[in-house]
Design a protein around this motif. Structure first.
Motif, short mmCIF file in Angstrom:
data_model
loop_
_atom_site.label_atom_id
_atom_site.label_comp_id
_atom_site.label_asym_id
_atom_site.label_seq_id
_atom_site.Cartn_x
_atom_site.Cartn_y
_atom_site.Cartn_z
N ARG A 60 67.69 39.55 18.93
CA ARG A 60 68.87 40.37 19.19
C ARG A 60 69.14 41.31 18.02
NH1 ARG A 60 72.04 39.08 23.30
NH2 ARG A 60 73.94 39.83 22.27
N GLU A 61 68.93 40.83 16.82
CA GLU A 61 69.12 41.70 15.65
C GLU A 61 68.08 42.81 15.63
OE1 GLU A 61 69.66 41.30 10.82
OE2 GLU A 61 68.36 39.90 11.88
N GLU A 62 66.83 42.46 15.90
CA GLU A 62 65.76 43.45 15.91
C GLU A 62 65.98 44.50 17.01
OE1 GLU A 62 60.90 43.63 16.65
OE2 GLU A 62 61.96 41.71 16.55
N MET A 63 66.41 44.05 18.17
CA MET A 63 66.64 44.94 19.30
C MET A 63 67.96 45.69 19.19
SD MET A 63 65.49 46.16 22.18
CE MET A 63 64.05 45.10 22.40
N GLY A 64 68.87 45.17 18.34
CA GLY A 64 70.21 45.74 18.28
C GLY A 64 71.01 45.41 19.52
N ALA A 65 70.75 44.22 20.11
CA ALA A 65 71.33 43.87 21.40
C ALA A 65 72.84 43.76 21.36
CB ALA A 65 70.72 42.55 21.91
N CYS A 66 73.39 43.29 20.23
CA CYS A 66 74.83 43.07 20.19
C CYS A 66 75.62 44.38 20.31
CB CYS A 66 75.21 42.35 18.90
SG CYS A 66 74.86 40.59 18.95
N GLY A 67 75.03 45.46 19.86
CA GLY A 67 75.74 46.74 19.94
C GLY A 67 75.11 47.74 20.88
N ILE A 68 74.10 47.30 21.62
CA ILE A 68 73.32 48.25 22.42
C ILE A 68 74.15 48.92 23.51
CG2 ILE A 68 72.50 46.61 24.16
CD1 ILE A 68 69.73 47.96 23.93
N CYS A 69 75.18 48.23 23.99
CA CYS A 69 76.02 48.78 25.05
C CYS A 69 77.25 49.50 24.53
CB CYS A 69 76.44 47.67 26.03
SG CYS A 69 75.10 47.04 27.03
N PHE A 70 77.43 49.58 23.23
CA PHE A 70 78.67 50.13 22.68
C PHE A 70 78.46 51.40 21.87
CE2 PHE A 70 79.33 45.74 23.67
CZ PHE A 70 80.51 45.79 24.39
N GLY A 71 77.28 51.96 21.99
CA GLY A 71 77.02 53.27 21.44
C GLY A 71 76.44 54.13 22.56
#
Length: 349
Positions: A223-234
Motif C-alpha cells: 500500500r505504501e509503494e502503490m500509494g493506496a491510502c491516498g490514491i483516491c484523494f488526489g
C-alpha cells in the motif's frame, strides 16, 4: 518493510472522491436500471434496493459536543486499558470486557459504533486456546520464512465469523499480537478494516497470529509503494477516463444484506486498445484505484448502516466475450490483479 497507512478520511470525503473519480455509473448500469450509490438504510426485505446519486439525502454532520464526548470517552477507556496492561494478572482477567470493548472500538472507528465483545463462541473455542499458546510460544517478530506450510484443508474446525459479529476473544488475542509486532505507531495508523480482515482471513492456520501479521505487514508495504491510502484523494491516475471507456466497471447497487454490488463488464473490455494504451504497471494502478475506491465506499456503507460490512458482491458480465479476452497477455494481466488483490484485500469477496 513499509510503514502503515493513515486512517481513511470521513464518509463525506469518500463520497466526493468516488463521484469525482468519474465512475460512470450511468454508462455502466444495464439499460433500464438506475445507477446506485450507498444504500440509505439496511434493506427490510430480500428485494434489492437501488437508488441514484441524486436521490441520496445529505448526511448530517455530528454535533461538535457529541464528537468531543466520544473522544473523551475513548481517551478514558484507553487509560483503563493501559492500567490493566500494567497491572496484569487478576486485574486483566477482571477487566476482560473493558479491554475488549476498547480494542474493538479502536479497530472499528470507521464504522462509527462501539461493539460489545461476545463471550468466546463455539466457533472460537479451539482458536482462542491456539492463539494464546502460539503467541506465548513465539514473541519474536515473525516473517514469511518462519511461517508453517499452508494447511491443505482450510475449513477444518473453523466456522467463519459473520462480518458484523464482534471480535471474539481469540480474534482479540490475535489483534494484540499483531499490534505488538507492528509497534504502536504503525498499529495506530493501520486501517481498521484491514486489521479485521487479516485477522479473520487466516484463522484456519495453526500459526494464526503469525500469518495474519506477516501478510498484513506485506500488504501495508504494498500500500505504501502503490500509494493506496491516498490514491483516491488526489487526482485520479493518468488517463482515467480512457481506462474507464476501455475497461468498464462500477457500482450498481447493493444486495439484501447491504453489501455493495460491483459490475465488471469483462466482455466489453476493448482488449487491443487497452493493451496498447496502458503498460502492465499502469493497468495495475488503475485497478488499484478502483479497488481502493470500493474499499472506502464499503467503510462509508458500514457507517451508514451501523454495522461492519467488508465483503463486496462482484457481478461479471461476459456478454461480448471473444478470443481477444483469452489472449495470453490479457490473461496474465487479469491473473496478476486477482493475485495481488487476493493477498492484499482478504475476506472481501
Amino acid at each position: 518493510m513499509g510503514t502503515a497507512c493513515s486512517r481513511a478520511p470521513s464518509e463525506p470525503a469518500i463520497q466526493r472522491t468516488v463521484v469525482e473519480a468519474s465512475w460512470s455509473t450511468a454508462r455502466l448500469a444495464p439499460a433500464g436500471s438506475n445507477a446506485c450509490c450507498l444504500p440509505p438504510s439496511a434493506p427490510s426485505s430480500s428485494q434489492e434496493s437501488l437508488c441514484s446519486v441524486d436521490d441520496m439525502p445529505p448526511r448530517a454532520e455530528p454535533a461538535a459536543d457529541s464528537v468531543d464526548a466520544a473522544a473523551e470517552s475513548r481517551d478514558a477507556a484507553a487509560e483503563s486499558v493501559e492500567a490493566v496492561a500494567v497491572d496484569g494478572g487478576d486485574a486483566a482477567a477482571a477487566a476482560t470486557t473493558t479491554v475488549g470493548d476498547v480494542e474493538v472500538e479502536l479497530e472499528l472507528e470507521q464504522v462509527g459504533e462501539v461493539e460489545q465483545v461476545a463471550p468466546a463462541a463455539s466457533r472460537d473455542g479451539r482458536r482462542s486456546e491456539g492463539a494464546s499458546s502460539q503467541a506465548a510460544a513465539s514473541s519474536s517478530r515473525p516473517c514469511l520464512a518462519t511461517l508453517l506450510p499452508d494447511p491443505k484443508d482450510k475449513h477444518a474446525g473453523v466456522v467463519p465469523a459473520a462480518e458484523w459479529e464482534p471480535l471474539s476473544d481469540g480474534e482479540l488475542e490475535v489483534v494484540r499480537a499483531i499490534r505488538g509486532w507492528l509497534g504502536e505507531e504503525a498499529a495506530a495508523a493501520c486501517p481498521r478494516d484491514l486489521l479485521v480482515t487479516f485477522t479473520r482471513g487466516y484463522a484456519y492456520r495453526p500459526d494464526w497470529s503469525q500469518a495474519s501479521f506477516v501478510f498484513l505487514e506485506r500488504a501495508l508495504a504494498w500500500r505504501e509503494e502503490m500509494g493506496a491510502c491516498g490514491i483516491c484523494f488526489g487526482a485520479p491516475p493518468a488517463r482515467r477516463e480512457l481506462f474507464e471507456e476501455l475497461c468498464p466497471s462500477g457500482l450498481i447497487g447493493h444486495d439484501s444484506l447491504g453489501h455493495l454490488v460491483v459490475l465488471e463488464r469483462l466482455g466489453r473490455v476493448r482488449v487491443a486498445e487497452l493493451l496498447k494504451a496502458f503498460s502492465e504497471e499502469e493497468y495495475l494502478r488503475q485497478q488499484a484505484f478502483s479497488r481502493e475506491a470500493v474499499r472506502l465506499l464499503s467503510t462509508a456503507n458500514s457507517t451508514r448502516l451501523g454495522r461492519r460490512l467488508y465483503k463486496v458482491v462482484v457481478v461479471i458480465d461476459l456478454e461480448g466475450l471473444s478470443l481477444s479476452h483469452v489472449g495470453s497477455r490479457f490473461v496474465r494481466l487479469c491473473k496478476r490483479v486477482n493475485e495481488t488483490f487476493g493477498w492484499h484485500y482478504p475476506e472481501t469477496a
